[in-house]
Design a protein around this motif. Structure first.
Motif, short mmCIF file in Angstrom:
data_model
loop_
_atom_site.label_atom_id
_atom_site.label_comp_id
_atom_site.label_asym_id
_atom_site.label_seq_id
_atom_site.Cartn_x
_atom_site.Cartn_y
_atom_site.Cartn_z
N TRP A 31 0.84 -1.21 0.00
CA TRP A 31 0.00 0.00 0.00
C TRP A 31 0.87 1.25 0.00
N ASP A 32 1.88 1.27 0.85
CA ASP A 32 2.77 2.43 0.92
C ASP A 32 3.53 2.63 -0.39
N ALA A 33 3.90 1.54 -1.04
CA ALA A 33 4.60 1.65 -2.32
C ALA A 33 3.70 2.28 -3.37
N VAL A 34 2.44 1.88 -3.41
CA VAL A 34 1.50 2.47 -4.36
C VAL A 34 1.31 3.95 -4.07
N ASN A 35 1.14 4.30 -2.80
CA ASN A 35 1.01 5.72 -2.43
C ASN A 35 2.22 6.52 -2.89
N ALA A 36 3.40 5.97 -2.69
CA ALA A 36 4.63 6.66 -3.06
C ALA A 36 4.73 6.82 -4.57
N THR A 61 -7.33 -8.31 -4.83
CA THR A 61 -6.10 -8.39 -4.05
C THR A 61 -6.10 -7.43 -2.87
N GLY A 62 -7.05 -6.51 -2.84
CA GLY A 62 -7.20 -5.62 -1.70
C GLY A 62 -6.46 -4.31 -1.78
N ILE A 63 -5.88 -3.99 -2.94
CA ILE A 63 -5.06 -2.79 -3.02
C ILE A 63 -5.67 -1.71 -3.93
N ALA A 64 -6.87 -1.98 -4.45
CA ALA A 64 -7.50 -1.03 -5.37
C ALA A 64 -7.70 0.34 -4.73
N LEU A 65 -8.03 0.39 -3.44
CA LEU A 65 -8.30 1.66 -2.79
C LEU A 65 -7.06 2.51 -2.62
N ALA A 66 -5.89 1.93 -2.87
CA ALA A 66 -4.66 2.72 -2.94
C ALA A 66 -4.33 3.05 -4.39
N ILE A 67 -4.54 2.08 -5.29
CA ILE A 67 -4.17 2.28 -6.70
C ILE A 67 -5.00 3.39 -7.34
N ILE A 68 -6.30 3.40 -7.10
CA ILE A 68 -7.17 4.36 -7.78
C ILE A 68 -6.80 5.81 -7.44
#
Length: 237
Positions: A31-36, A61-68
């Motif tokens: 999640w932090d990597a996507v945010n960065a 995978t549970g990471i869409a709310l960071a990717i979008i």
């Protein structure tokens, strides 16, 4: 929730390492990597984030709310069709519709306007879509932004709608004049009429002068005061 705190600036990893971190089994690190990546402004991340989002939309995978949001921060038109797909996903378990509306607003693509208008009439996505449409400022959104002037509307959405109508400007003037002129509370309230008068003054279009002058004698004191202020702003502002 993972990723509430992004990687501190002094800990930002190189691009290649951030990409690798996206696949880390620890959800906090991915999640932090996507945010960065989103904060980096590096457009090399766009295709990779899009691929990860497409995967999440089928495999969860549970990471869409960071990717979008990251795609919204990167402001790349290539992402609009995929974000529209996320916005329009009808799966009841899909959590990404609201954040997709916000990301589309961040990008500011007029391509998204029709879908955002539809989303603005749905309770789940209304606030995010109103704010996105206000930021884009497309005349096609005039009616839905007018609908958000209600006193019962979410405060942030109402304030965004005011800003959006001012941004639309001259194209919104006829509808705002109609809103000001309608005294039937079944269709519009005095609160909305007073806001319409204020917005007309801020837009500064002389077509509003006659309606604003008539509103100086309106039965409602708030409408009268708003019309007076609008005329003063329009004439002097």
């Amino acid at each position: 929730m993972p990723g509430q705190n992004t990687i501190a600036s002094e800990e930002i990893l190189p691009f290649e390492q951030l990409i690798a971190e996206m696949e880390h089994p620890d959800p906090n690190r991915s999640w932090d990597a996507v945010n960065a990546l989103g904060a980096s402004g590096d457009k090399r991340a766009v295709p990779l984030l899009m691929k990860a989002l497409e995967k999440d939309m089928t495999q969860r995978t549970g990471i869409a709310l960071a990717i979008i949001p990251a795609l919204g921060f990167l402001r790349d038109e290539r992402t609009v069709p995929l974000l529209l797909k996320a916005l329009n996903n009808t799966d009841v378990n899909w959590p990404g519709r609201e954040v997709a509306a916000r990301a589309l607003g961040d990008i500011g693509s007029k391509q998204a306007v029709p879908d955002l208008i539809r989303a603005a009439w749905l309770p789940e996505t209304r606030n995010a879509a109103i704010e996105a449409l206000a930021g884009i400022g497309d005349p096609r959104a005039t009616d839905v932004l007018l609908s958000a002037l209600s006193e019962e509307e979410d405060t942030n959405s109402r304030e965004a709608a005011i800003t959006g109508l001012i941004r639309i400007g001259a194209n919104a003037v006829p509808a705002l004049i109609d809103k000001l002129n309608v005294c039937n509370k079944e269709y519009t309230t005095n609160y909305e009429r007073a806001l319409a008068a204020m917005i007309l003054g801020r837009i500064g279009d002389m077509r509003a002068v006659n309606s604003l002058n008539r509103a100086l004698n309106d039965p409602n004191p708030k409408v009268r005061k708003s019309a007076e202020s609008a005329l003063e702003y329009l004439m002097n502002g």
